[in-house]
Design an enzyme around this catalytic site. Sequence first.
Site, PDB file in Angstrom:
ATOM      1  CG  HIS A 103      -0.265  -0.203   2.514  1.00 41.34           C
ATOM      2  ND1 HIS A 103       0.086  -1.456   2.964  1.00 41.34           N
ATOM      3  CD2 HIS A 103       0.155   0.662   3.471  1.00 41.34           C
ATOM      4  CE1 HIS A 103       0.684  -1.352   4.140  1.00 41.34           C
ATOM      5  NE2 HIS A 103       0.748  -0.065   4.475  1.00 41.34           N
ATOM      6  CG  HIS A 105       0.667   5.288   4.337  1.00 36.61           C
ATOM      7  ND1 HIS A 105      -0.157   5.165   5.423  1.00 36.61           N
ATOM      8  CD2 HIS A 105       1.487   4.193   4.372  1.00 36.61           C
ATOM      9  CE1 HIS A 105       0.158   4.066   6.101  1.00 36.61           C
ATOM     10  NE2 HIS A 105       1.149   3.466   5.478  1.00 36.61           N
TER      11      HIS A 105
HETATM   12  P1  5GP Z   1       1.710   0.393   7.412  1.00 37.16           P
HETATM   13  O1  5GP Z   1       1.956   0.544   8.893  1.00 37.16           O
HETATM   14  O2  5GP Z   1       1.743  -1.078   7.021  1.00 37.16           O
HETATM   15  O3  5GP Z   1       2.543   1.250   6.524  1.00 37.16           O
HETATM   16  O4  5GP Z   1       0.229   0.924   7.163  1.00 37.16           O
HETATM   17  C1  5GP Z   1      -0.904   0.219   7.495  1.00 37.16           C
HETATM   18  C2  5GP Z   1      -2.019   1.217   7.635  1.00 37.16           C
HETATM   19  O5  5GP Z   1      -3.241   0.510   7.559  1.00 37.16           O
HETATM   20  C3  5GP Z   1      -2.011   1.960   8.965  1.00 37.16           C
HETATM   21  O6  5GP Z   1      -1.903   3.360   8.713  1.00 37.16           O
HETATM   22  C4  5GP Z   1      -3.341   1.578   9.601  1.00 37.16           C
HETATM   23  O7  5GP Z   1      -3.938   2.662  10.248  1.00 37.16           O
HETATM   24  C5  5GP Z   1      -4.153   1.110   8.432  1.00 37.16           C
HETATM   25  N1  5GP Z   1      -5.115   0.083   8.753  1.00 37.16           N
HETATM   26  C6  5GP Z   1      -4.897  -1.028   9.504  1.00 37.16           C
HETATM   27  N2  5GP Z   1      -6.012  -1.786   9.545  1.00 37.16           N
HETATM   28  C7  5GP Z   1      -6.943  -1.136   8.796  1.00 37.16           C
HETATM   29  C8  5GP Z   1      -8.302  -1.432   8.477  1.00 37.16           C
HETATM   30  O8  5GP Z   1      -8.873  -2.434   8.871  1.00 37.16           O
HETATM   31  N3  5GP Z   1      -8.947  -0.521   7.685  1.00 37.16           N
HETATM   32  C9  5GP Z   1      -8.325   0.602   7.233  1.00 37.16           C
HETATM   33  N4  5GP Z   1      -9.050   1.410   6.473  1.00 37.16           N
HETATM   34  N5  5GP Z   1      -7.054   0.915   7.518  1.00 37.16           N
HETATM   35  C10 5GP Z   1      -6.367   0.045   8.303  1.00 37.16           C
END
Ligand code: 5GP
Length: 137
Positions: A103, A105
């Site tokens: 993903h 951001h």
């Molecule tokens: P990472 O930490 O892997 O870069 O980003 C994961 C992102 O996914 C985090 O910013 C977190 O808030 C978001 N996230 C985690 N679980 C969910 C979910 O169930 N739904 C949504 N919409 N975002 C999520």
Amino acid sequence: MADFDPDCIFCKIVAGELPGTIIDEDERTIAFMDINPATRGHALVIPRKHARDLLEIEPEELQAVAVAAQRLGARALDRLGADGVNLINSCGTAAWQTVFHFHVHVIPRYEGDPLRLPWVPGPGDPDEIATAAAALR
Ligand code: 5GP
Ligand code: ZN
């Protein structure tokens, strides 16, 4: 790698098995709001097809995600009045990745918002920079 990972929460959002506040879709990608927003409008762009991270995603999928992120970044400025935007991808736990479906951001930025660079800029050791560069070439 299967297109759908039954243990992946983002695959479940793609499949409609988990709720997601979807804001953009195309053939290869979807984008939805992050549930823990860093700023107003913080969204995530993902490929529909499961890929664990930056190393695993296929180039065509990565390209589609990048184009969708560009589209959403522009929309953040246009519709939310953002002054700038950060695109952030984390690959691996050491790099803060917590959800293992690739993903990007899309974080709208506002003049005076509380976000800060996660490193302290300062001059590096020239030899170390050169050694790292040689290893990366
Ligand atoms: P990472 O930490 O892997 O870069 O980003 C994961 C992102 O996914 C985090 O910013 C977190 O808030 C978001 N996230 C985690 N679980 C969910 C979910 O169930 N739904 C949504 N919409 N975002 C999520
Ligand atoms: Zn997935």
